[in-house]
Design a protein around this motif. Structure first.
Motif, mmCIF file in Angstrom:
data_model
loop_
_atom_site.group_PDB
_atom_site.id
_atom_site.type_symbol
_atom_site.label_atom_id
_atom_site.label_comp_id
_atom_site.label_asym_id
_atom_site.label_seq_id
_atom_site.Cartn_x
_atom_site.Cartn_y
_atom_site.Cartn_z
ATOM 1 N N ASP A 28 1.113 6.620 -7.792
ATOM 2 C CA ASP A 28 -0.330 6.433 -7.989
ATOM 3 C C ASP A 28 -0.749 6.820 -9.400
ATOM 4 O O ASP A 28 -1.651 6.198 -9.974
ATOM 5 C CB ASP A 28 -1.093 7.266 -6.959
ATOM 6 C CG ASP A 28 -0.860 6.776 -5.545
ATOM 7 O OD1 ASP A 28 -1.550 5.834 -5.123
ATOM 8 O OD2 ASP A 28 0.030 7.326 -4.882
ATOM 9 N N TRP A 31 0.059 3.849 -11.563
ATOM 10 C CA TRP A 31 -0.934 2.792 -11.395
ATOM 11 C C TRP A 31 -2.229 3.139 -12.129
ATOM 12 O O TRP A 31 -2.846 2.274 -12.761
ATOM 13 C CB TRP A 31 -1.221 2.565 -9.914
ATOM 14 C CG TRP A 31 -0.220 1.694 -9.214
ATOM 15 C CD1 TRP A 31 0.741 2.070 -8.337
ATOM 16 C CD2 TRP A 31 -0.109 0.264 -9.347
ATOM 17 N NE1 TRP A 31 1.465 0.985 -7.901
ATOM 18 C CE2 TRP A 31 0.963 -0.142 -8.502
ATOM 19 C CE3 TRP A 31 -0.793 -0.697 -10.080
ATOM 20 C CZ2 TRP A 31 1.354 -1.469 -8.393
ATOM 21 C CZ3 TRP A 31 -0.400 -2.025 -9.967
ATOM 22 C CH2 TRP A 31 0.656 -2.400 -9.138
ATOM 23 N N ARG A 45 -7.012 6.985 -8.425
ATOM 24 C CA ARG A 45 -6.556 6.518 -7.125
ATOM 25 C C ARG A 45 -6.354 7.731 -6.232
ATOM 26 O O ARG A 45 -6.164 8.848 -6.728
ATOM 27 C CB ARG A 45 -5.231 5.740 -7.244
ATOM 28 C CG ARG A 45 -5.330 4.491 -8.110
ATOM 29 C CD ARG A 45 -3.951 3.930 -8.409
ATOM 30 N NE ARG A 45 -3.290 3.451 -7.214
ATOM 31 C CZ ARG A 45 -3.342 2.191 -6.776
ATOM 32 N NH1 ARG A 45 -4.032 1.286 -7.452
ATOM 33 N NH2 ARG A 45 -2.703 1.816 -5.684
ATOM 34 N N LYS A 47 -4.392 9.468 -2.744
ATOM 35 C CA LYS A 47 -3.300 9.400 -1.775
ATOM 36 C C LYS A 47 -3.512 10.463 -0.714
ATOM 37 O O LYS A 47 -3.776 11.632 -1.030
ATOM 38 C CB LYS A 47 -1.943 9.593 -2.443
ATOM 39 C CG LYS A 47 -0.788 9.436 -1.465
ATOM 40 C CD LYS A 47 0.560 9.446 -2.150
ATOM 41 C CE LYS A 47 1.683 9.222 -1.139
ATOM 42 N NZ LYS A 47 3.010 9.227 -1.781
#
Length: 218
Positions: A28, A31, A45, A47
């Motif tokens: 993540d 990304w 992001r 998780k």
């Protein structure tokens, strides 16, 4: 956390990062970095996973990892919670619950800090935790006075100082700029007259707060 779980008291705590947590968030983070490089804007992001320490925790717990990439680089952060996924998703929990703790509307920390630093008689020396008088009642009284002062200043700010530069000011700023001012006080039988200097820089805000307080039904 174990005590809260035993008594069914939910919690959301910040969790110090370590190499295992960062590894869990590695994809993540990559990304988020790619998104930042493509847009030039901060990217994040989330998780949602379960995690347990190697020896200090008694069980696995839900952890929310925020993979954030800013201009200064990667900024991974983590929180641990007892709240279930069905009750709240990872993004809402982090941004709407955990990060909201810094908002004075939903936290008492800011008020306590202002009470300690701004409203005690000698804030440099007499923080509220230093209750050194001989009796409990005397120590309580010492804390009550700045507490009452904070309540009054909060009411003044809420009712009288909206849409002014003091709308979000600290108690110390209001005390310094609106309370600690020079004026001539003339006492007569029918009234008490307070004459402020024409050069007072905050006379408009002072007069506005006075008018709003007089008009307030409370």
């Amino acid at each position: 956390m174990a005590w809260r779980e035993a008594y069914r008291v939910d919690y959301v705590f910040g969790l110090a990062r370590n190499s295992r947590l960062v590894d869990e968030l590695a994809i993540d983070l990559a990304w988020a970095e790619s998104e930042y490089e493509a847009t030039g804007k901060p990217a994040r992001r989330f998780k949602d996973f379960f995690y347990a320490t190697l020896d200090s925790w008694s069980r696995r717990r839900r952890v929310i990892g925020k993979a954030e990439h800013l201009a200064k680089g990667a900024n991974p952060r983590f929180v641990v919670t007892s709240l279930r996924r069905k009750a709240i998703d990872a993004k809402t929990l982090d941004e709407g619950v955990y990060c909201a703790r810094g908002d004075p509307v939903v936290t008492w920390k800011t008020g306590i800090k202002e009470q300690q630093l701004d409203l005690l008689d000698k804030p440099r020396f007499a923080h509220a935790e230093r209750t050194s008088t001989a009796t409990v009642r005397a120590n309580q009284l010492r804390l009550w006075f700045p507490s009452f002062a904070y309540v009054l200043i909060e009411a003044l700010q809420r009712i009288g100082l909206g849409h002014t530069e003091f709308a979000n000011a600290t108690a110390g700023t209001i005390r310094l700029k609106l309370f600690k001012i020079g004026a001539r006080v003339t006492v007569s039988v029918p009234r008490i007259k307070i004459a402020m200097a024409s050069a007072c820089p905050y006379q408009v805000e002072f007069a506005l707060a006075h008018a709003r307080l007089r008009a307030s039904p409370g």
